[in-house]
Design an enzyme around this catalytic site. Structure first.
Site, PDB file in Angstrom:
ATOM      1  N   HIS A   1       0.935  -1.217  -0.188  1.00 50.62           N
ATOM      2  CA  HIS A   1       0.089   0.018   0.000  1.00 50.62           C
ATOM      3  C   HIS A   1       0.900   1.239  -0.116  1.00 50.62           C
ATOM      4  O   HIS A   1       1.897   1.165   0.536  1.00 50.62           O
ATOM      5  CB  HIS A   1      -0.804   0.161   1.170  1.00 50.62           C
ATOM      6  CG  HIS A   1      -2.008   0.993   1.342  1.00 50.62           C
ATOM      7  ND1 HIS A   1      -1.931   2.363   1.350  1.00 50.62           N
ATOM      8  CD2 HIS A   1      -3.411   1.094   0.786  1.00 50.62           C
ATOM      9  CE1 HIS A   1      -2.937   2.895   1.207  1.00 50.62           C
ATOM     10  NE2 HIS A   1      -3.815   2.023   0.886  1.00 50.62           N
TER      11      HIS A   1
ATOM     12  N   ASP B   1      -8.018  -4.132  -1.059  1.00 51.18           N
ATOM     13  CA  ASP B   1      -8.440  -4.398  -2.177  1.00 51.18           C
ATOM     14  C   ASP B   1      -8.359  -5.671  -2.797  1.00 51.18           C
ATOM     15  O   ASP B   1      -9.140  -6.348  -3.391  1.00 51.18           O
ATOM     16  CB  ASP B   1      -7.671  -3.318  -3.065  1.00 51.18           C
ATOM     17  CG  ASP B   1      -7.776  -1.887  -2.971  1.00 51.18           C
ATOM     18  OD1 ASP B   1      -8.867  -1.527  -3.071  1.00 51.18           O
ATOM     19  OD2 ASP B   1      -6.712  -1.219  -2.853  1.00 51.18           O
TER      20      ASP B   1
END
Length: 433
Positions: free
Chosen positions: A310, A367
């Protein structure tokens, strides 16, 4: 935010002049250097592409510590909120700053529920789109058009009108998203049901049909609610910054949220879970995972492991831990047998045990799991980002309201490092080579 007694000194090596820059401290997190007077005093700007080292505002809403894997909303850990709250309670917290008591929560839910329906004329907007229009294109257009129907909540200087606009956006976004989906598959729109909760209502508008009653599945409704909680706000990301920037000009709230939706549509922001499923499809089968992992490790291949790592988190994304458990619950409830989901589970297992990925702190992010869950629940890939926008509306609205009420807020006006031609004389066309 308070100014400390400390400061940093900037030295101009050419002139020898020194400039003292105050250091400010927030409630938690790193200290910041106040550069507001830097240009006035020294003639210098700062240069920070992507604003990755720049604090553009003060905020009391969300705090992230990427190194430690911490996400707090108004001081509450995201893990605790996802475990013990529902989306409406988290929405109240993000908007108003404190968790509600029972009476406050009931009133808030009722106030939002009263705004779930759309003006009937808005239904005609959808027939102007092609059937294969992306849901985000539809949402951009319809949300922006809300300002043409709700003139009684456009005065941003009136706190009451801001509140009404906020409630309307939170309430109507699920209706708009569901209608975008229904339009794309040729089914009739389903009206909201005031007897259902926020997530349940969205699911019935999306998957219900007029010819039979919709029966909510509590496992799926809870999973949808957690997905909304985990995406409600995430500090000053690209779409949130866009909402604040648009709002700084005095634009109406519907236009500001439409701008946020447009930004979220970008594949580098809201399209990551869609990219995960594309990656899984490219892998094709579980026996090809080792080959894919090998290609990821080879820098010459240029292959990325989507859904891992991330921009902010250099540790395990705290939202991913919650989403992982939710994923298992949904797959177990549905008994889904999908090759892509089987590949995802095996890829997760291998990556979490591989020293290469562990050493680089490439843990699964939110995600990775959300795409798997949404696919299992029956959402087409094109709807993934629309669901993200639905949930993030709460954060956008809270950030917009905070920006409006901030006495230090000015219209956004970044500066630049100009690298083009310097001033030069105009040459008539007949004299140009």
């Amino acid at each position: 935010m308070t100014q400390t007694k400390s400061s940093v000194t900037l030295v101009d090596n050419q002139s020898g002049k020194k400039y003292e820059l105050p250091v400010l401290s927030g409630a938690i997190g790193p200290q910041v250097i106040d550069v507001r007077k830097l240009y006035t005093d020294s003639g210098y700007f700062t240069y920070d592409p992507g604003y990755t080292s720049t604090g553009a505002c003060k905020s009391k809403i969300t705090y992230i510590d990427g190194d430690e894997g911490v996400l707090l909303h108004r001081g509450y850990a995201i893990e605790d909120l996802a475990e013990h709250s529902d989306f409406m309670e988290v929405a109240y917290l993000i908007l108003k700053g404190e968790l509600p008591n029972k009476a406050e929560k009931a009133k808030f839910e009722r106030d939002v529920t009263l705004h779930t329906m759309l003006h009937e004329q808005i239904n005609r907007f959808f027939s102007g789109f092609r059937r294969d229009a992306h849901p985000m294109a539809v949402m951009c257009g319809v949300v922006g058009a809300l300002s043409a129907f709700y003139h009684d909540s456009l005065d941003i200087s009136d706190p009451h009108q801001r509140m009404i606009a906020s409630y309307r956006l939170i309430a109507k976004m699920p209706t708009i998203a569901a209608m975008a989906y229904k339009y794309s598959i040729g089914q009739p729109f389903m009206y909201p049901r005031n007897d259902l909760g926020y997530a349940e209502n969205f699911l019935q508008m999306t998957f219900g049909v007029p010819c039979e009653p919709y029966k909510p599945n509590p496992v799926l409704s809870k999973a949808m609610d957690k997905i909304f909680i985990l995406h409600a706000d995430h500090e000053q990301n690209a779409s949130t910054s866009t909402v604040r920037l648009a709002g700084s000009s005095g634009a109406n709230p519907f236009a500001c949220i439409a701008a946020g939706i447009a930004t979220l549509w970008g594949p580098a922001h809201g399209g990551a879970n869609e990219a995960v499923l594309k990656m899984l499809a490219e892998i094709g089968s579980k026996d090809r995972i080792p080959e894919f992992i090998k290609r990821v490790k080879d820098k010459n291949e240029g292959v990325r492991l989507m859904g891992f790592g991330h921009r902010v988190y250099k540790n395990y994304d705290p939202r991913a831990k919650v989403m992982s458990a939710t994923c298992k619950a949904v797959l177990g409830e549905l008994g889904v047998s999908d090759p892509l989901l089987e590949i995802a589970v095996e890829l997760e297992r291998i990556a979490l045990q591989d020293e290469y990925f562990v050493s680089k702190k490439l843990y699964p992010n939110v995600d990775f799991y959300s795409g798997i869950i949404l696919k299992a629940m029956g959402f087409p890939v094109a709807m993934f980002t629309a669901l993200f926008a639905l949930a993030r509306t709460v954060g956008w609205i809270a950030q917009w309201n905070e920006m409006i009420e901030d006495p230090e807020q000015k219209i956004g006006r970044p500066r630049q490092l100009y690298t083009g031609a310097s001033k030069r004389p105009f040459v008539a066309i007949e004299k140009r080579a």
